[in-house]
Design an enzyme around this catalytic site. Structure first.
Site, mmCIF file in Angstrom:
data_model
loop_
_atom_site.group_PDB
_atom_site.id
_atom_site.type_symbol
_atom_site.label_atom_id
_atom_site.label_comp_id
_atom_site.label_asym_id
_atom_site.label_seq_id
_atom_site.Cartn_x
_atom_site.Cartn_y
_atom_site.Cartn_z
ATOM 1 N N GLY A 2 7.346 28.868 58.976
ATOM 2 C CA GLY A 2 7.981 27.922 59.895
ATOM 3 C C GLY A 2 8.529 26.680 59.233
ATOM 4 O O GLY A 2 9.113 25.822 59.893
ATOM 5 N N ASP A 7 3.620 33.239 48.924
ATOM 6 C CA ASP A 7 2.895 32.440 47.931
ATOM 7 C C ASP A 7 1.794 31.615 48.589
ATOM 8 O O ASP A 7 0.689 31.488 48.061
ATOM 9 C CB ASP A 7 3.872 31.538 47.173
ATOM 10 C CG ASP A 7 4.901 32.348 46.396
ATOM 11 O OD1 ASP A 7 4.533 33.408 45.864
ATOM 12 O OD2 ASP A 7 6.067 31.924 46.334
#
Length: 289
Positions: free
Chosen positions: A263, A231
């Site tokens: 991350g 996204d």
């Protein structure tokens, strides 16, 4: 190239994500213990709108939530990210929920209970020629088709989850964004005018009518959660292209944004402004040349 990032209007899903983080994903009929549970704002539409706003774009969300505590929380999260939520409908149905299991490598399994997302209507919604409209397929296909017909400007479809797409919808798309498995599951995309395909650790590529026009390598990162990465990539790619970057530059910037998202354990991660990623890509290309 304009310094002001263009307006992005996202038509799509808003969900509460219930995330169980376990050592590994269960097999059919198996129970796995020792997982950690978290709740956070999610839904592909909301994730993309939040990412666009955090990257510095003017983001508007068109979606639906329930008249419940979860819906209020989702609206607060979007507003906190800088998204205009004036066109989010509050409906009697429950707020959509995604049940997500994530393993130690960041891989996931997701089951979506759409709730209010299934009752989204575009009655009274208007789009200006300046707006970029970004849709996904977690709301009804009829709603996406209506958005495509109403949109006056640049129209983008993140064709996820994968399904057969009407010819009218594909023809209207200025850009389709998919991952490699979705690209394989939707053969008609080989004829689409412009398709961006993500390959995870192998980067991303842009195809014009099935012919590769550009590609960019990925950014190495320790994986925490892949749920919101695609996204974030979508939002960044749209903003980069609309700001005037060429395909290869736009893909590289979107890869860097996606890497930051991978991350981060959140489905709606904190991101730097798009300019930061542009500078990072320019510095990396300068160092490698």
């Amino acid at each position: 190239m304009s310094n002001r990032l263009p307006a992005v209007t996202v038509v799509g899903s808003i969900n509460l994500d219930l995330i169980a983080t376990a050592e590994r994903l269960p097999t059919a009929g198996e129970t796995i213990g020792g997982a950690a549970l978290s709740e956070q704002p999610g839904g592909k539409g909301a994730n993309q709108a939040a990412a666009a706003a955090r990257l510095g774009g003017s983001a508007r969300m068109i979606g639906a939530v329930g008249n419940d505590a979860q819906g209020r929380r989702m609206l607060e999260a979007l507003a906190g990210a800088g998204v205009d939520t004036a066109d989010v409908a509050v409906l009697p149905e429950p707020t959509g929920t995604a049940l997500i299991v994530v393993d130690r490598d960041g891989e996931n399994q997701i089951v979506v209970c759409p709730g209010a997302n299934s009752h989204l209507s575009l009655d009274g919604v208007e789009f200006s020629p300046e707006e970029t409209v970004l849709c996904q397929l977690e709301v009804g296909l009829d709603v996406v088709l209506e958005a495509a017909r109403k949109a006056q400007g640049f129209f983008v479809l993140n064709a996820a989850p994968a399904m057969d797409l009407p010819g009218e919808l594909l023809e209207r798309c200025d850009l389709v964004i998919v991952n490699e498995s979705e690209y394989a599951l939707i053969p008609a995309l080989a004829e689409a005018k412009l398709v961006a395909v993500t390959y995870g650790r192998d980067g991303s590529a842009m195809f014009e009518h099935g012919r590769k026009a550009a590609e960019a390598s990925s950014v190495a990162v320790t994986v925490a959660n892949t749920v919101g990465a695609g996204d974030a990539f979508c939002a960044a790619l749209v903003l980069a292209l609309r700001q005037g970057l060429d395909y290869a530059q736009a893909l590289a910037v979107a890869n860097a944004v996606g890497a930051d998202a991978v991350g981060d354990p959140s489905s709606q991660p904190d991101l730097a402004r798009l300019g930061h990623y542009l500078e990072r890509i320019a510095a990396a290309s300068g160092a490698s040349s």
